[in-house]
Design an enzyme around this catalytic site. Structure first.
Site, PDB file in Angstrom:
ATOM      1  CE  LYS A  12     -23.452  15.108-107.265  1.00 21.90           C
ATOM      2  NZ  LYS A  12     -22.404  15.477-106.293  1.00 21.90           N
ATOM      3  CG  MET A  96     -15.158   7.998-114.021  1.00 24.20           C
ATOM      4  SD  MET A  96     -15.388   6.239-114.171  1.00 24.20           S
ATOM      5  CE  MET A  96     -13.959   5.546-113.437  1.00 24.20           C
ATOM      6  CG  ASP A 137     -25.429  12.192-105.410  1.00 21.79           C
ATOM      7  OD1 ASP A 137     -25.926  12.544-104.322  1.00 21.79           O
ATOM      8  OD2 ASP A 137     -24.229  12.349-105.695  1.00 21.79           O
TER       9      ASP A 137
END
Ligand SMILES: C[C@](O)(CO)[C@H](O)COP(=O)(O)OP(=O)(O)OC[C@H]1O[C@@H](n2ccc(N)nc2=O)[C@H](O)[C@@H]1O
Ligand SMILES: Nc1ncnc2c1ncn2[C@@H]1O[C@H](COP(=O)(O)OP(=O)(O)OP(=O)(O)O)[C@@H](O)[C@H]1O
Length: 282
Positions: A12, A96, A137
């Site tokens: 996202k 990450m 999220d």
């Protein structure tokens, strides 16, 4: 043969991120616009009859039991009392700690994938509530639709912004979300705005100035990308992105970046790749 399932876990972007307050528990109240990227991790699930959860393809620095995939699978076992388990293989592609939501997305794909593979029929609202305990999220990835999010990310208004192509640049630095949210200099009192105003006029990322000041790699990436396009931070960083009307223009700029600054080009999408795949299966 045991049933199997392969599903993407997309990234996202936070197209804007305002911090409008702070709750008693220290968590920050946000207003943020989420859109998905057609760029993802891939998860492969094989059902097991013995109840064991086994993740193959470990991540450096994350042990098996704290991996969000394993935590999501165990959470769903507890919730459903199923006798099934799973072998899960992770193909990691998303950087990450980059603000692309990879961990939350892996967790959401695990909840949706195992819900299907274990024939649980738990509804998305319940999965989103469960998922919120794993990461702020997770709910938006469970619903799979671009959204304006409020609260800590759990109050969603689905929206349909333009779907441009993005160049995402990945500074080689790890930005801790907790560090940015605990920074004394962070702006925490941006006046709340209406979703309509966000869609018409956009907004900024309140974390950006803090991250730029503390991480020169991110500052330099913004300076560089800003020579070509209006560049912005996603989440608490460190990834930085710019929007383009088509793929060719994004690729052209990508080709001009130094080798020390990796990046990728991907289309923005209001329906996540995961949900497009799930729809094609049913
Ligand atoms: C900033 C976003 O990336 C926007 O998409 C997310 O809200 C961050 O979500 P996340 O990575 O799942 O963050 P978490 O792992 O839940 O939180 C890490 C730490 O950041 C702080 N934190 C996080 C989210 C939030 N709304 N307020 C906070 O103050 C908390 O100290 C928390 O301990
Ligand atoms: N499956 C997973 N994938 C990625 N990170 C994981 C996973 N499981 C646990 N983690 C932990 O979660 C941390 C955050 O990872 P993630 O990639 O979601 O960060 P992020 O993109 O910055 O997220 P956000 O945008 O929500 O801040 C990692 O540093 C790692 O320690």
């Amino acid at each position: 043969m045991m049933p199997t399932l392969s599903l993407p876990a997309p990234a996202k972007l936070n197209l804007m991120l305002h911090i409008v307050g702070r709750r008693a528990d220290g968590y920050h109240e946000l207003q943020t616009l989420f859109q998905f990227l057609d760029y993802s991790d891939e998860l492969h699930f094989i059902r097991r009859d013995d109840g064991q959860i086994r993740l193959h393809g470990e991540l450096t620095g994350v042990d098996h039991e704290s991996n969000l995939i394993v935590r999501a699978a165990r959470l769903l076992q507890r919730e459903s009392a199923t006798r099934y388990g799973a072998d899960i293989r992770l193909e990691k592609r998303l950087p990450m700690g980059g603000g692309l939501g990879g961990g939350s997305s892996d967790a959401a794909t695990t909840l949706l994938g195992l819900n299907r593979l274990w024939n649980l029929d738990i509804n998305p609202e319940r999965l989103a509530t469960l998922g919120l305990s794993l990461g702020a999220d997770v709910p938006v990835f469970i619903h799979g639709r671009a959204a304006f999010a409020e609260g800590v990310g759990e109050r969603l208004t689905f929206v349909e912004p333009d779907e441009p192509w993005f160049l995402v640049v990945v500074p080689q630095v790890f930005v801790s979300t907790a560090e940015i949210f605990s920074a004394p200099e962070l702006t925490r009192d941006t006046p709340p705005i209406k979703v309509r105003t966000v869609l018409e006029r956009g907004g900024q990322n309140d974390c950006q100035s803090v991250v730029e000041e503390r991480y020169s790699e991110v500052r330099n990436a913004l300076i560089l990308l800003n020579k070509f396009v209006s560049a912005r931070l996603t989440g608490t960083g460190g990834c930085v992105f710019g929007a383009f009307p088509n793929e060719a223009e994004a690729v052209k700029v990508a080709a001009q970046l130094p080798a020390t600054l990796p990046g990728f080009v991907a289309k923005g999408s209001n329906i996540s790749m995961l949900h497009r795949k799930l729809q094609s299966l049913s």
